[in-house]
Design a protein around this motif. Structure first.
Motif, PDB file in Angstrom:
ATOM      1  N   LYS A 184       3.253  15.193  84.576  1.00  0.00           N
ATOM      2  CA  LYS A 184       2.084  15.515  83.750  1.00  0.00           C
ATOM      3  C   LYS A 184       0.840  14.988  84.457  1.00  0.00           C
ATOM      4  N   GLN A 208       0.449  20.807  87.907  1.00  0.00           N
ATOM      5  CA  GLN A 208      -0.231  21.128  86.658  1.00  0.00           C
ATOM      6  C   GLN A 208      -1.709  21.444  86.915  1.00  0.00           C
ATOM      7  N   VAL A 224      -1.961  24.943  88.238  1.00  0.00           N
ATOM      8  CA  VAL A 224      -1.747  25.946  87.194  1.00  0.00           C
ATOM      9  C   VAL A 224      -3.005  26.070  86.331  1.00  0.00           C
ATOM     10  N   GLN A 225      -3.642  24.916  86.033  1.00  0.00           N
ATOM     11  CA  GLN A 225      -4.860  24.956  85.223  1.00  0.00           C
ATOM     12  C   GLN A 225      -5.990  25.658  85.966  1.00  0.00           C
ATOM     13  N   ASP A 273      -2.234  27.860  82.336  1.00  0.00           N
ATOM     14  CA  ASP A 273      -1.492  26.813  81.614  1.00  0.00           C
ATOM     15  C   ASP A 273      -0.864  27.348  80.335  1.00  0.00           C
ATOM     16  N   LEU A 291       2.415  28.669  81.387  1.00  0.00           N
ATOM     17  CA  LEU A 291       3.340  27.588  81.712  1.00  0.00           C
ATOM     18  C   LEU A 291       3.902  26.972  80.431  1.00  0.00           C
ATOM     19  N   GLN A 292       3.005  26.738  79.448  1.00  0.00           N
ATOM     20  CA  GLN A 292       3.462  26.159  78.181  1.00  0.00           C
ATOM     21  C   GLN A 292       4.476  27.072  77.509  1.00  0.00           C
ATOM     22  N   THR A 308       7.855  18.584  79.900  1.00  0.00           N
ATOM     23  CA  THR A 308       6.876  18.812  80.968  1.00  0.00           C
ATOM     24  C   THR A 308       7.603  19.505  82.119  1.00  0.00           C
TER      25      THR A 308
END
Lengths: 346, 310
Positions: free
Chosen positions: B146, B151, B154-155, B160, B163-164, B176
């Protein structure tokens, strides 16, 4: 007669090497045309240019009147028999032959029927289920031929297809290829380094040397009237006489060629239309149908002489090395040649 | 010279003896590797498997040589069978993904590079193998953590949400990325990829260019040539590579511990049974599972004809 393939001033360079150098050829529709030359002379590159595996750097190639530049191999109406046959090892013989039809979307029943027909044409009916690895070299060669012909191309390219076969099989296949070509009426373009093969099969032959064409002619003209010193020496055996001796014998300082079998040995006086020389026999090789003599003229020039061992000239067999002999030949047997210049700049 | 030949030294006499007796020569050459492979490697493996028939007493924690099939039967308990299925599923997924990722690289290496460029690619493919495996796995835990690089990236791509959503899918997700099946899968693919690239590259290198030219010559478009000629003839390489990725995933016990959700893999189960619990017979029984799975896999691949073109 319409043109099948036309090269206009075609060049192809690999790095520093000019593989094909300003070549122009016209190949007629329905012709058995051979490209003859030593390895590295550009003949195979010319074939690959027609097939589309290479693109020319300069010049234009037209296949049945259509400019070939930029046309990929799979859109050309030509098929190739590869030197190593290039059969697909994971497919059986029938699937190999039907491959071209399959990728063009021909239905399974029809392509199998046509594949079997093509197999019968090359005298391999019943071999459809075998894998290429289970065939002999000669059989693989026939499968490769059938695989190309089943597509009914207008031009068939053959890249030294007989090179890997032994002599007897090669001679048999030469006859069969020639017969097939007459039957189908397709243009055959045949690449070989074997001059006997080229002479015996072709309607016309192009002799390649260092990326250039030395002469394009019928087999008879190529042999009887070679244009250059290279052709005279590459096609068959030839005595090339140069310089002072050439002027003395032929009345011109240009090099000329005289074929070994056009020379007669013997004491008989020469006619007015004949040229006579004398020299010492160096070497005598008995070759069965003929005997080959190595004759050193008084000027130092070496001549190769071949005398048929037929029943009419039994005396030809009695000459021995170390003996002085007279040799003569008709004036018209001498062919003036252009000297092939070895361009060291390349 | 003549004297030396008439009265050869002991070394020469020995060489002459070996020349006259080629079988003796072969025997001498093969004894060391055969001893190693036969006695030490196969012997200890069979010995280990034999211990799978021993009995483990849950109360005394002692192993007694009373022969039983109980350990092998216990493999089919729901909890143990889950471990096997989980490992097998991961091994299949990793092998498939490695093959898909490796093929273009292998194809490029085999058909488009030569000399220095090819050497560069060999080194680039093998270089990750020079670094310690544990270090690489720990590095991945940081990458996937995290707030880690993965991450952040991806953001950056504004993905995101996706991904979630992925992380909520059962069997793929987790809380995560670093504790998800997906993260574990990514680490496995990263670590085993070179073992897939090199065999495929070797098989493509053996493919004669004239076959591809013949295909084009017969009218096949590049796509058709790929599906009809290139891919079928590279299957032996893909099979060889997948044997590596498949068996290495089946036996691995470190990645499952460091990355991904809790739950044993076959390798970590063997490690736990043998190390922490001391249940050598159960560990031995688990050892048999990858062997059987790989044997089944090989026979399946063989039946599909993957080795016909060898």
């Amino acid at each position: 007669m319409p043109l099948a393939v036309q090269f206009t001033q075609v060049s192809r360079t690999f790095g520093e090497v000019k593989a094909v150098d300003q070549v122009s050829i016209d190949i007629m529709d329905g012709e058995f045309f051979s490209m003859l030359g030593p390895s590295g002379s550009g003949k195979t590159t010319c074939l690959r240019l027609i097939a589309g595996f290479e693109q020319p750097d300069n010049g234009s190639i037209r296949i049945h009147g259509v400019e070939a530049a930029g046309v990929p191999p799979y859109q050309r109406d030509v098929n190739t028999v590869f030197q190593d046959y290039a059969l697909f090892p994971h497919m059986n013989v029938r699937d190999n032959i039907a491959y071209g039809l399959k990728v063009k979307g021909v239905a399974k029943a029809e392509r199998h029927a046509r594949a079997d027909e093509a197999l019968a044409m090359v005298a391999l009916a019943g071999y459809g289920a075998r894998k290429p690895a289970q065939l002999s070299g000669g059989q693989r060669q026939r499968v490769a031929l059938a695989r190309a012909l089943v597509n009914r191309p207008r031009v068939l390219l053959l890249d030294e297809p007989l090179g890997a076969l032994d002599l007897k099989l090669r001679e048999q296949m030469q006859g069969e290829l020639k017969k097939l070509q007459r039957q189908l009426g397709i243009t055959f373009i045949f690449v070989t380094h074997d001059q006997t093969e080229a002479l015996s099969m072709s309607d016309r032959v192009a002799v390649f040397n260092r990326g250039r064409i030395e002469q394009v002619d019928t087999p008879r003209n190529l042999y009887m009237q070679p244009a250059t010193t290279f052709v005279a020496e590459f096609v068959g055996t030839s005595n090339v006489v140069r310089g002072e001796l050439a002027e003395q014998l032929n009345g011109s300082p240009a090099p000329f060629s005289i074929r070994p079998e056009h020379i007669r040995l013997g004491e008989q006086a020469a006619d007015s239309h004949e040229v006579q020389v004398s020299g010492l026999l160096h070497d005598v090789q008995y070759q069965g149908s003929a005997t080959r003599f190595e004759l050193q003229l008084d000027s130092g020039q070496l001549l190769t002489v071949s005398q048929a061992n037929d029943r009419w000239q039994a005396h030809a067999q009695t000459w021995q090395a170390g003996q002085r002999v007279q040799a003569r030949w008709p004036r018209e047997a001498m062919t003036a040649l252009l000297e092939t210049v070895l361009d060291e700049g390349r | 010279m003549k004297a030396r030949l008439a009265n050869p030294g002991p070394l020469r006499r020995f060489a002459n003896l070996l020349y006259r007796r080629p079988n003796l020569y072969l025997t001498l050459l093969l004894i060391p590797p055969l001893t190693w492979f036969g006695a030490i490697y196969l012997g200890s493996l069979l010995n280990l498997l034999w211990q799978g028939f021993y009995t483990f007493d849950d109360f005394t924690m002692a192993v007694t040589p009373d022969l039983t099939l109980g350990n092998f039967a216990a493999l089919f308990n729901p909890s143990n069978f889950d471990i096997i299925l989980r490992t097998l599923g991961m091994a299949v997924a990793v092998s498939l993904a490695s093959a898909v990722l490796a093929f273009p690289i292998a194809y490029y290496m085999a058909r488009y590079t030569s000399g220095k460029t090819k050497a560069f690619f060999y080194i680039a493919v093998m270089m990750p193998m020079w670094a310690s495996y544990i270090v690489k796995t720990y590095a991945w835990t940081l990458l996937l953590a995290k707030g880690g690089v993965a991450q952040w990236f991806v953001q950056l791509l504004h993905l995101d949400g996706l991904l979630q959503a992925l992380l909520t899918v059962p069997g793929i997700g987790g809380s995560t990325l670093s504790t998800s099946h997906l993260g574990r899968f990514m680490v496995f693919v990263y670590i085993w990829l070179p073992f897939m690239i090199l065999p495929i590259q070797a098989s493509l290198e053996r493919l004669p260019p004239s076959l591809l030219q013949a295909s084009a010559d017969l009218g096949a478009r590049p796509g058709q040539t790929f599906w009809q000629v290139t891919l079928p003839l590279s299957i032996p390489g893909i099979a060889a590579g997948s044997i590596f990725t498949f068996s290495l995933t089946l036996g691995d016990f470190i990645v499952p511990q460091l990355v991904g959700p809790p739950g044993y893999f076959i390798g970590s189960m063997v490690y736990a049974q043998q190390g922490a619990i001391g249940n050598m017979p159960m560990a031995a029984a688990f050892t048999l599972v990858p062997i059987v799975l790989i044997a089944l896999y090989l026979s399946l691949v063989k039946r599909l004809g993957a080795f016909d073109a060898l």
